[in-house]
Design a protein around this motif. Structure first.
Motif, PDB file in Angstrom:
ATOM      1  N   LEU A 191       0.848  -1.191   0.000  1.00  0.00           N
ATOM      2  CA  LEU A 191       0.000   0.000   0.000  1.00  0.00           C
ATOM      3  C   LEU A 191       0.879   1.234   0.000  1.00  0.00           C
ATOM      4  CD1 LEU A 191      -2.985  -0.637   2.428  1.00  0.00           C
ATOM      5  CD2 LEU A 191      -3.137   0.492   0.222  1.00  0.00           C
ATOM      6  N   VAL A 201      -2.501   0.428  -4.517  1.00  0.00           N
ATOM      7  CA  VAL A 201      -2.358  -0.869  -3.864  1.00  0.00           C
ATOM      8  C   VAL A 201      -1.914  -1.867  -4.920  1.00  0.00           C
ATOM      9  CG1 VAL A 201      -4.815  -1.485  -4.181  1.00  0.00           C
ATOM     10  CG2 VAL A 201      -3.453  -2.649  -2.437  1.00  0.00           C
ATOM     11  N   LEU A 220      -9.435  -3.596  -1.595  1.00  0.00           N
ATOM     12  CA  LEU A 220      -9.105  -3.959  -0.217  1.00  0.00           C
ATOM     13  C   LEU A 220     -10.291  -4.643   0.469  1.00  0.00           C
ATOM     14  CD1 LEU A 220      -7.082  -0.818   0.943  1.00  0.00           C
ATOM     15  CD2 LEU A 220      -6.195  -3.082   0.336  1.00  0.00           C
ATOM     16  N   GLY A 252     -11.906  -3.791   4.235  1.00  0.00           N
ATOM     17  CA  GLY A 252     -10.956  -2.843   3.660  1.00  0.00           C
ATOM     18  C   GLY A 252     -10.475  -1.826   4.666  1.00  0.00           C
ATOM     19  N   ILE A 255      -7.711  -3.239   6.981  1.00  0.00           N
ATOM     20  CA  ILE A 255      -6.392  -3.270   6.324  1.00  0.00           C
ATOM     21  C   ILE A 255      -5.788  -1.870   6.291  1.00  0.00           C
ATOM     22  CG2 ILE A 255      -5.170  -3.738   4.162  1.00  0.00           C
ATOM     23  CD1 ILE A 255      -7.322  -5.888   3.573  1.00  0.00           C
TER      24      ILE A 255
END
Length: 380
Positions: A191, A201, A220, A252, A255
């Motif tokens: 990322l 990403v 994500l 997402g 993350i």
């Protein structure tokens, strides 16, 4: 029958808002329905046909996904926004986005009223209505779940609630796999951040990259969902004064939170980050409670954005079996000096200086514990 006026209804196509649509028409209102696409799995055309069949004067289906990510999710990422240490505010962040467009439609259509299907005990009624009043001060709001004539007529919702509660929590998750059933091979991602928001990403093994805000966030969500990341079952404190159980999934967002925390610590000064951490908590409370469009939230967002000017670089991570593992990071703005912290290289740091530093910091502690040892009522 003369119309009482035009109302823009935040419509989902579900039982609640369909009943509300019919009820509003019975009360003598012209009803415009508005359905927001913020990324949910929804048959929008079926919802349009349903609204039209129930008598909606107009139906607006608005794709808000890109502005939801850029205008609302990205500031939350910069803030490391988490309410009460666990809730990543997915629903809370979505409400001001939806209500903003609802107000824009109401103004453009000359509607004096807006309406929603939020209950009288929850947070969403506050989030919707504070946004509407902030952006359309003269608007009138119809909240049927707070009107006895409505909620006494539609008691059948209680049966739906009991049915939903009787099913296991595992059945409630829509975006994420059970971690036990997730793949046995991790996805390794890189990322890239700039100004505290992701700009790219890359799936390291597949060589696949995404670089638009919506594509990054969607990807994500896909990877996090595939590995069962971001599930929580919590009890939270509602703004209205009661505790409630919440079951959420934010694959997402989970993350992004872990990656952003890592890059922020790598690139931001210690004292700036400490102040910003407090601002992040304040931001989370304001968003949860519905104050996105308040002057204090504007100020907090401005300060947080300022703190993110040096948050730039790449974070490598692994997503696997419900977890996010940080593997490494690199940044042209890094404040990490390997030589300075090394036990093998002295550099410009003199270890003898630490003795004075410790003694100065010990003055307060020595005095505190010396005085705690005294008895009686000695006064200065």
């Amino acid at each position: 029958i003369m119309s009482k006026g035009t109302v823009v209804l935040a419509y989902s196509g579900g039982l609640d808002t369909s009943c509300i649509l019919v009820w509003l028409k019975e009360q003598g209102y012209d009803v415009i329905t508005f359905l927001a696409n913020i990324g949910q799995d929804e048959d929008f055309e079926a919802a349009r046909k349903k609204a039209e069949s129930l008598g909606a004067k107009k139906v607006f289906i608005e794709d808000l996904r890109a502005e939801f990510v850029e205008d609302f999710i990205w500031p939350a990422v910069q803030a490391n926004a988490v309410y009460e240490d666990r809730y990543l505010l997915g629903t809370a962040v979505a409400r001001p986005c939806i209500a903003r467009r609802q107000v824009e439609i109401a103004r453009s259509e000359g509607a004096q009223f807006v309406s929603h299907g939020a209950t009288g005990k929850g947070n969403d009624q506050i989030r919707f209505e504070l946004t509407c009043y902030a952006l359309y001060p003269e608007v009138k709001i119809i909240a049927p779940w707070r009107i006895p004539e409505f909620y006494t007529r539609f008691r059948g919702r209680t049966d739906l609630m009991e049915y939903a509660q009787s099913h296991a929590p595992g059945d409630l998750y829509l975006m994420t796999k059970n971690p036990e059933d997730s793949p046995n091979v991790p996805d390794v991602l890189e990322l890239e951040f700039r100004n505290g928001v992701p700009v790219k990403v890359t799936n390291v093994k597949e060589g696949k990259s995404k670089d638009s805000p919506l594509d990054i966030f969607s990807y994500l969500n896909e990877i996090g969902g595939k590995h069962g990341v971001g599930r929580i079952d919590i009890v939270e404190n509602r703004f209205i004064g009661m505790k409630s159980r919440g079951i959420y999934e934010t694959p997402g967002g989970t993350i992004l939170l872990q990656a952003h925390l890592d890059m922020e610590t790598f690139t931001v000064d210690k004292e700036v980050r400490r102040i910003k951490q407090g601002l992040g908590i304040k931001f989370s409370e304001l968003v949860y409670n519905g104050f996105w469009y308040s002057p204090e939230c504007d100020f907090v967002r401005f300060c947080i954005a300022k703190s993110q000017e040096k948050v730039e670089g790449k974070v490598q991570l692994s997503v696997f079996k419900g977890q996010v593992y940080i593997l490494g990071r690199e940044s042209p703005k890094s404040l990490y000096n390997e030589e300075l912290v090394s036990m093998d290289v002295q550099g410009d740091y003199n270890p003898c200086d630490a003795s004075g530093f410790i003694r100065i910091n010990a003055v307060r502690l020595r005095e505190h514990h010396r005085l705690q040892g005294f008895s009686g009522s000695d006064q200065v």
